[in-house]
Design a protein around this motif. Sequence first.
Motif, PDB file in Angstrom:
ATOM      1  N   SER A  30       8.207 -62.829 -13.685  1.00  0.00           N
ATOM      2  CA  SER A  30       9.224 -63.108 -13.768  1.00  0.00           C
ATOM      3  C   SER A  30      10.397 -61.746 -12.662  1.00  0.00           C
ATOM      4  N   ALA A  31      11.359 -62.251 -12.901  1.00  0.00           N
ATOM      5  CA  ALA A  31      11.985 -60.995 -11.526  1.00  0.00           C
ATOM      6  C   ALA A  31      13.411 -61.067 -12.459  1.00  0.00           C
ATOM      7  N   HIS A  32      14.017 -59.656 -11.982  1.00  0.00           N
ATOM      8  CA  HIS A  32      14.751 -58.999 -12.019  1.00  0.00           C
ATOM      9  C   HIS A  32      16.165 -59.707 -10.975  1.00  0.00           C
ATOM     10  N   PRO A  33      16.657 -59.918 -11.239  1.00  0.00           N
ATOM     11  CA  PRO A  33      18.469 -59.961 -10.390  1.00  0.00           C
ATOM     12  C   PRO A  33      18.111 -59.225  -9.802  1.00  0.00           C
ATOM     13  N   THR A  34      17.866 -58.277  -8.937  1.00  0.00           N
ATOM     14  CA  THR A  34      18.325 -57.676  -7.930  1.00  0.00           C
ATOM     15  C   THR A  34      16.563 -57.558  -7.394  1.00  0.00           C
ATOM     16  N   VAL A  94       8.906 -55.688  15.211  1.00  0.00           N
ATOM     17  CA  VAL A  94       8.738 -56.934  14.986  1.00  0.00           C
ATOM     18  C   VAL A  94       9.499 -57.652  14.823  1.00  0.00           C
ATOM     19  N   ARG A  95       8.662 -58.929  15.731  1.00  0.00           N
ATOM     20  CA  ARG A  95       9.856 -59.952  16.210  1.00  0.00           C
ATOM     21  C   ARG A  95      10.183 -61.073  15.182  1.00  0.00           C
ATOM     22  N   ALA A  96       9.790 -61.014  14.141  1.00  0.00           N
ATOM     23  CA  ALA A  96      10.082 -61.744  12.672  1.00  0.00           C
ATOM     24  C   ALA A  96       9.209 -62.242  11.509  1.00  0.00           C
ATOM     25  N   LEU A  97      10.302 -62.140  10.643  1.00  0.00           N
ATOM     26  CA  LEU A  97       9.327 -61.712   9.486  1.00  0.00           C
ATOM     27  C   LEU A  97       9.618 -62.725   7.989  1.00  0.00           C
ATOM     28  N   ALA A  98       8.302 -63.184   7.501  1.00  0.00           N
ATOM     29  CA  ALA A  98       9.406 -64.416   6.450  1.00  0.00           C
ATOM     30  C   ALA A  98       8.641 -63.421   5.182  1.00  0.00           C
ATOM     31  N   ALA A  99       8.966 -63.443   3.938  1.00  0.00           N
ATOM     32  CA  ALA A  99       8.698 -63.339   2.669  1.00  0.00           C
ATOM     33  C   ALA A  99       9.215 -63.614   1.437  1.00  0.00           C
ATOM     34  N   VAL A 100       8.237 -64.611   0.411  1.00  0.00           N
ATOM     35  CA  VAL A 100       8.973 -65.985  -0.244  1.00  0.00           C
ATOM     36  C   VAL A 100       7.579 -65.118  -1.570  1.00  0.00           C
ATOM     37  N   HIS A 101       8.113 -64.999  -2.777  1.00  0.00           N
ATOM     38  CA  HIS A 101       7.278 -64.705  -3.922  1.00  0.00           C
ATOM     39  C   HIS A 101       8.170 -66.079  -4.251  1.00  0.00           C
ATOM     40  N   ARG A 102       7.055 -66.003  -5.405  1.00  0.00           N
ATOM     41  CA  ARG A 102       7.243 -67.412  -6.837  1.00  0.00           C
ATOM     42  C   ARG A 102       7.941 -66.846  -7.844  1.00  0.00           C
ATOM     43  N   VAL A 103       8.695 -67.444  -8.533  1.00  0.00           N
ATOM     44  CA  VAL A 103       8.817 -67.142 -10.382  1.00  0.00           C
ATOM     45  C   VAL A 103       8.657 -68.853 -11.027  1.00  0.00           C
ATOM     46  N   GLY A 104       8.191 -68.090 -12.216  1.00  0.00           N
ATOM     47  CA  GLY A 104       8.080 -68.949 -13.322  1.00  0.00           C
ATOM     48  C   GLY A 104       6.703 -68.998 -13.932  1.00  0.00           C
ATOM     49  N   ASP A 105       6.097 -70.231 -14.742  1.00  0.00           N
ATOM     50  CA  ASP A 105       4.583 -69.829 -14.762  1.00  0.00           C
ATOM     51  C   ASP A 105       3.906 -71.028 -13.926  1.00  0.00           C
ATOM     52  N   LEU A 106       2.770 -70.725 -14.017  1.00  0.00           N
ATOM     53  CA  LEU A 106       1.806 -70.546 -12.491  1.00  0.00           C
ATOM     54  C   LEU A 106       0.556 -71.363 -12.815  1.00  0.00           C
ATOM     55  N   ARG A 109       1.765 -53.503   5.517  1.00  0.00           N
ATOM     56  CA  ARG A 109       2.629 -52.507   5.132  1.00  0.00           C
ATOM     57  C   ARG A 109       3.950 -54.036   3.931  1.00  0.00           C
ATOM     58  N   LEU A 110       3.777 -55.154   4.366  1.00  0.00           N
ATOM     59  CA  LEU A 110       5.089 -55.804   4.166  1.00  0.00           C
ATOM     60  C   LEU A 110       4.967 -56.227   2.308  1.00  0.00           C
ATOM     61  N   ILE A 111       3.305 -56.849   2.311  1.00  0.00           N
ATOM     62  CA  ILE A 111       2.516 -57.193   1.322  1.00  0.00           C
ATOM     63  C   ILE A 111       2.693 -56.417   0.168  1.00  0.00           C
ATOM     64  N   ASP A 112       2.609 -55.448   1.080  1.00  0.00           N
ATOM     65  CA  ASP A 112       2.286 -53.565  -0.511  1.00  0.00           C
ATOM     66  C   ASP A 112       3.115 -53.263  -0.682  1.00  0.00           C
ATOM     67  N   ASP A 113       4.621 -53.220   0.051  1.00  0.00           N
ATOM     68  CA  ASP A 113       5.709 -52.319  -0.369  1.00  0.00           C
ATOM     69  C   ASP A 113       6.175 -53.410  -1.293  1.00  0.00           C
ATOM     70  N   LEU A 114       5.847 -54.406  -1.109  1.00  0.00           N
ATOM     71  CA  LEU A 114       6.300 -55.632  -2.119  1.00  0.00           C
ATOM     72  C   LEU A 114       5.989 -55.733  -3.568  1.00  0.00           C
ATOM     73  N   LYS A 115       4.751 -55.896  -3.144  1.00  0.00           N
ATOM     74  CA  LYS A 115       4.243 -55.471  -4.568  1.00  0.00           C
ATOM     75  C   LYS A 115       3.993 -54.554  -5.919  1.00  0.00           C
ATOM     76  N   ARG A 116       4.895 -53.189  -4.864  1.00  0.00           N
ATOM     77  CA  ARG A 116       5.198 -52.042  -5.832  1.00  0.00           C
ATOM     78  C   ARG A 116       6.664 -51.328  -5.573  1.00  0.00           C
ATOM     79  N   GLU A 117       7.767 -52.467  -4.767  1.00  0.00           N
ATOM     80  CA  GLU A 117       8.956 -52.061  -5.155  1.00  0.00           C
ATOM     81  C   GLU A 117       9.671 -53.131  -5.388  1.00  0.00           C
ATOM     82  N   VAL A 118       9.476 -53.955  -5.366  1.00  0.00           N
ATOM     83  CA  VAL A 118      10.404 -55.330  -5.312  1.00  0.00           C
ATOM     84  C   VAL A 118       9.969 -55.344  -7.375  1.00  0.00           C
ATOM     85  N   PRO A 119      11.113 -55.195  -8.137  1.00  0.00           N
ATOM     86  CA  PRO A 119      11.360 -55.726  -9.229  1.00  0.00           C
ATOM     87  C   PRO A 119      10.577 -57.635  -9.773  1.00  0.00           C
TER      88      PRO A 119
END
Length: 155
Positions: free
Chosen positions: A69-73, A91-103, A128-138
Amino acid sequence: MGVMAPTYDHPGELAAADPVRLLAVRDTPLSVDEVFSAVGDHAAGGTALFVGTVRDHDGGAGVRGLGYSAHPTAEAELRRVAEKVAADFPVRALAAVHRVGDLEIGDLAVVVAVSCPHRAEAFEACRRLIDDLKREVPIWKHQVFQDGTEEWVGA
């Protein structure tokens, strides 16, 4: 005290003007190919990619399935995290996608990638990107174990 940006002798070793190419929190299956394609850059000598999958156990207990589940922010916070990584590394290019819902077990939960002029920078920036995503993205994980018990992670 902030991280001091390294200096480079060649223009191809600089960060791109707008390196954030793909950011999403979505309820549809993720694609490694989509994320890898998004970070392609002719000035990048290294690309690091991380894929997080749903495993069949956690802490010694069997996992039957889980939901995210994800917060609207969440997407705005993902952008903030991505922009900070892009500011701290060349960084020349960066991408990140996270799934929500039942897996299901084996499904892709998160895919991130970073391309930089050199491999060491790409590895560091991707970590750093994956660590900060897991720690800071709701985004929160609800696990259901084989024995019927449940657990919220990151809430």
